[in-house]
Structures are given as structure tokens and as C-alpha cells.
Scaffold this motif. Sequence first.
Motif, PDB file in Angstrom:
ATOM      1  N   ALA A  90       0.976 -49.963  -9.309  1.00  0.00           N
ATOM      2  CA  ALA A  90       1.875 -48.709  -8.826  1.00  0.00           C
ATOM      3  C   ALA A  90       3.003 -49.738  -8.001  1.00  0.00           C
ATOM      4  O   ALA A  90       4.244 -49.297  -8.076  1.00  0.00           O
ATOM      5  CB  ALA A  90       1.039 -48.302  -7.717  1.00  0.00           C
ATOM      6  N   TRP A  91       2.511 -50.898  -7.336  1.00  0.00           N
ATOM      7  CA  TRP A  91       3.575 -51.653  -6.784  1.00  0.00           C
ATOM      8  C   TRP A  91       4.734 -52.310  -7.831  1.00  0.00           C
ATOM      9  O   TRP A  91       5.635 -52.237  -7.562  1.00  0.00           O
ATOM     10  CB  TRP A  91       3.189 -52.777  -5.872  1.00  0.00           C
ATOM     11  CG  TRP A  91       2.248 -52.315  -4.632  1.00  0.00           C
ATOM     12  CD1 TRP A  91       0.783 -52.542  -4.501  1.00  0.00           C
ATOM     13  CD2 TRP A  91       2.856 -51.815  -3.596  1.00  0.00           C
ATOM     14  NE1 TRP A  91       0.629 -52.105  -3.337  1.00  0.00           N
ATOM     15  CE2 TRP A  91       1.913 -51.338  -2.639  1.00  0.00           C
ATOM     16  CE3 TRP A  91       4.366 -51.351  -3.211  1.00  0.00           C
ATOM     17  CZ2 TRP A  91       1.872 -50.877  -1.417  1.00  0.00           C
ATOM     18  CZ3 TRP A  91       4.502 -50.910  -2.025  1.00  0.00           C
ATOM     19  CH2 TRP A  91       3.368 -50.724  -0.977  1.00  0.00           C
ATOM     20  N   ALA A  92       4.164 -52.699  -9.001  1.00  0.00           N
ATOM     21  CA  ALA A  92       4.880 -52.983 -10.127  1.00  0.00           C
ATOM     22  C   ALA A  92       6.089 -52.016 -10.694  1.00  0.00           C
ATOM     23  O   ALA A  92       6.865 -52.049 -10.877  1.00  0.00           O
ATOM     24  CB  ALA A  92       4.206 -53.513 -11.231  1.00  0.00           C
ATOM     25  N   ARG A  93       5.361 -50.765 -10.604  1.00  0.00           N
ATOM     26  CA  ARG A  93       6.315 -49.532 -10.931  1.00  0.00           C
ATOM     27  C   ARG A  93       7.409 -49.347  -9.918  1.00  0.00           C
ATOM     28  O   ARG A  93       8.602 -48.681 -10.471  1.00  0.00           O
ATOM     29  CB  ARG A  93       5.429 -48.384 -11.190  1.00  0.00           C
ATOM     30  CG  ARG A  93       4.431 -48.143 -12.234  1.00  0.00           C
ATOM     31  CD  ARG A  93       4.013 -46.934 -12.758  1.00  0.00           C
ATOM     32  NE  ARG A  93       3.521 -46.377 -11.763  1.00  0.00           N
ATOM     33  CZ  ARG A  93       2.093 -46.527 -11.446  1.00  0.00           C
ATOM     34  NH1 ARG A  93       1.219 -47.385 -12.197  1.00  0.00           N
ATOM     35  NH2 ARG A  93       1.525 -45.801 -10.353  1.00  0.00           N
ATOM     36  N   LEU A  94       6.973 -49.356  -8.731  1.00  0.00           N
ATOM     37  CA  LEU A  94       7.947 -49.585  -7.750  1.00  0.00           C
ATOM     38  C   LEU A  94       9.292 -50.379  -7.850  1.00  0.00           C
ATOM     39  O   LEU A  94      10.350 -50.234  -7.826  1.00  0.00           O
ATOM     40  CB  LEU A  94       7.533 -49.713  -6.408  1.00  0.00           C
ATOM     41  CG  LEU A  94       6.757 -48.396  -5.849  1.00  0.00           C
ATOM     42  CD1 LEU A  94       6.101 -48.780  -4.607  1.00  0.00           C
ATOM     43  CD2 LEU A  94       7.365 -46.979  -5.594  1.00  0.00           C
ATOM     44  N   ARG A  95       8.835 -51.552  -8.295  1.00  0.00           N
ATOM     45  CA  ARG A  95       9.691 -52.888  -8.394  1.00  0.00           C
ATOM     46  C   ARG A  95      10.462 -52.461  -9.648  1.00  0.00           C
ATOM     47  O   ARG A  95      11.661 -52.678  -9.444  1.00  0.00           O
ATOM     48  CB  ARG A  95       8.828 -54.030  -8.703  1.00  0.00           C
ATOM     49  CG  ARG A  95       9.713 -55.260  -8.862  1.00  0.00           C
ATOM     50  CD  ARG A  95       8.980 -56.451  -9.330  1.00  0.00           C
ATOM     51  NE  ARG A  95       8.162 -56.108 -10.734  1.00  0.00           N
ATOM     52  CZ  ARG A  95       7.054 -56.544 -11.045  1.00  0.00           C
ATOM     53  NH1 ARG A  95       6.483 -57.241 -10.053  1.00  0.00           N
ATOM     54  NH2 ARG A  95       6.435 -56.367 -12.044  1.00  0.00           N
ATOM     55  N   ARG A  96      10.048 -52.151 -10.584  1.00  0.00           N
ATOM     56  CA  ARG A  96      10.588 -51.683 -11.933  1.00  0.00           C
ATOM     57  C   ARG A  96      11.777 -50.429 -11.618  1.00  0.00           C
ATOM     58  O   ARG A  96      12.729 -50.570 -12.140  1.00  0.00           O
ATOM     59  CB  ARG A  96       9.599 -51.408 -13.239  1.00  0.00           C
ATOM     60  CG  ARG A  96      10.308 -51.195 -14.520  1.00  0.00           C
ATOM     61  CD  ARG A  96       9.367 -50.762 -15.497  1.00  0.00           C
ATOM     62  NE  ARG A  96       9.791 -50.535 -16.712  1.00  0.00           N
ATOM     63  CZ  ARG A  96       9.983 -51.585 -17.725  1.00  0.00           C
ATOM     64  NH1 ARG A  96       9.621 -52.660 -17.399  1.00  0.00           N
ATOM     65  NH2 ARG A  96      10.549 -51.285 -18.759  1.00  0.00           N
ATOM     66  N   ALA A  97      11.365 -49.625 -11.143  1.00  0.00           N
ATOM     67  CA  ALA A  97      12.385 -48.441 -10.604  1.00  0.00           C
ATOM     68  C   ALA A  97      13.271 -48.981  -9.510  1.00  0.00           C
ATOM     69  O   ALA A  97      14.151 -47.964  -9.461  1.00  0.00           O
ATOM     70  CB  ALA A  97      11.650 -47.445 -10.060  1.00  0.00           C
ATOM     71  N   ALA A  98      13.342 -50.126  -8.855  1.00  0.00           N
ATOM     72  CA  ALA A  98      14.045 -50.687  -7.856  1.00  0.00           C
ATOM     73  C   ALA A  98      13.865 -49.759  -6.710  1.00  0.00           C
ATOM     74  O   ALA A  98      15.101 -49.289  -6.380  1.00  0.00           O
ATOM     75  CB  ALA A  98      15.433 -50.651  -8.625  1.00  0.00           C
ATOM     76  N   VAL A  99      13.107 -49.239  -6.033  1.00  0.00           N
ATOM     77  CA  VAL A  99      12.637 -48.322  -5.209  1.00  0.00           C
ATOM     78  C   VAL A  99      13.070 -49.280  -4.114  1.00  0.00           C
ATOM     79  O   VAL A  99      12.630 -50.278  -3.832  1.00  0.00           O
ATOM     80  CB  VAL A  99      11.675 -47.831  -4.999  1.00  0.00           C
ATOM     81  CG1 VAL A  99      11.334 -46.959  -3.860  1.00  0.00           C
ATOM     82  CG2 VAL A  99      11.042 -46.849  -6.390  1.00  0.00           C
TER      83      VAL A  99
END
Length: 243
Positions: A128-137
Motif C-alpha cells: 500500500a505504501w509502495a502504491r502511494l509512492r508510485r502515485a506520487a501522493v
Amino acid sequence: MTNWAKKRERKIEVKARAAEPSHMFRHCRVIGCNKPARAGTEDGLDTYFCRTHSDHYSRHGSPYKRSYTAKELTPYRKTAMAWLEANAADKWVINAVERVETLYRAAGPHVEAFRLRGLSPEARAKAAWARLRRAAVDPRRVVVAALAVEMVIRDDPQAETKTEFKRVQAAKLIHKMSSGTHKRWESGIGVTELHVYPRSRGRVLRHIGTDLYGACELLVHHSTLLPVRARQSDSDETAGMEG
């Protein structure tokens, strides 16, 4: 014995235990509920709650208190973001934002939402944290989640102030920000779309919430946005925090 064989044996053992009701657990611990705890049926090993309240606890962090809605949280999130922007140079704000950025960097490789099956709750939380990083949140939006939950609980006349509830409520916001996997491609028969969203419940939320509050704990404690009563309540519960 190989690891997969051990897991299979463990799964069989747990399934057998869950299917054998224990008459010691005849009542759900939630006041007013007349159903037996799951351990008293053929439906699980939970010795505290019935199926309904067990599922509610898994999803919301409390067996009886519902999650706050987006409508309830939005004003607090806006207030928290405005405060963060006005106090961008505050050392505790900087510390919290940098810790969230560290969570992004330490999350490991990006994992598509449809590839999460079989991963441990901790691994799913990292994903989940990696998805946030990828989405540049924006890391500030993550910090805002913790502050907003603290504030809404402060103003709730029937608040659930246990640490686990706070963590799960904040984690649900993070989980929603991280979204899922969305793909779109064209083929000979037209356009095909794939939308997969991870389930927001269980131990995954506890891991995300623990990570978040670990990053924001100093800001929550020192923030002038929160009254002394709220900060003191959080400090009093530190001894009961889960790892």
C-alpha cells in the motif's frame, strides 16, 4: 518438511479447530448481542465476538463503533492541511513528512493489486505504501489523515478513543488514497479495462495504522492544532499500543 507443507498442515489444523464448537463461549462480548461468540459455533476461533461483530471489528477497529464517513472527515482534513501549510517550517511537521517519505522509500517494489493474494498482512501493508509512492501522493496528505482522525475523535461525544480504533480509521484513509490497480488496453474486440481494489480490513489496516502513527506520533503529541486533552489521551494509551 517444506514451508508450503507446513502452511497446509497449519491450515488444516486451524480449520478443524474452527469447526469444533466450544460451549465455553456462548455469548458475544458486545452488550445487547444474544449471539454466541464464533468459538462457540462452527464458524471460527474468536472467543470474544459473534460473526457480525467480529467482521465489524476487523473492518472498523471496533466491534460496535462505525467508521467515520468521508463527509464527516472532510472538514477536519481541510483544516489539518491548511494548518500544515501554514506551519511548514515547524520541526515536528518536517519530521512527520520526512518519516512518511521514509515509509515510501522503504516499502519495496511496487506490487499490482491483483498480485497481493498469498502475501502476509505486513507485506500487503508495504504494498500500500509502495502504491502511494508510485502515485506520487503528497506525504502531507498522509500526515493529514492522522491529524484528521485525532480531531474528529476529539469532537465526537460518543468517541472510541482506543489506539487501535484510531489506527484503523487513519489506515482506511491511507488505503483509499493508495487506491488499486487500473489498466486499460485495446484489442481486436474493443477496449478492455481492469480495476482491482485491495480489501480494506483486518491486520493489513493495523500494520498501516501502526506505520502511520509511528511516523506522526511526535507531531500528534506536540501539534498546537490538537487540544491538550486529545494529546494527553493519546499519551495515556501508549502503554496499550500494539506492535
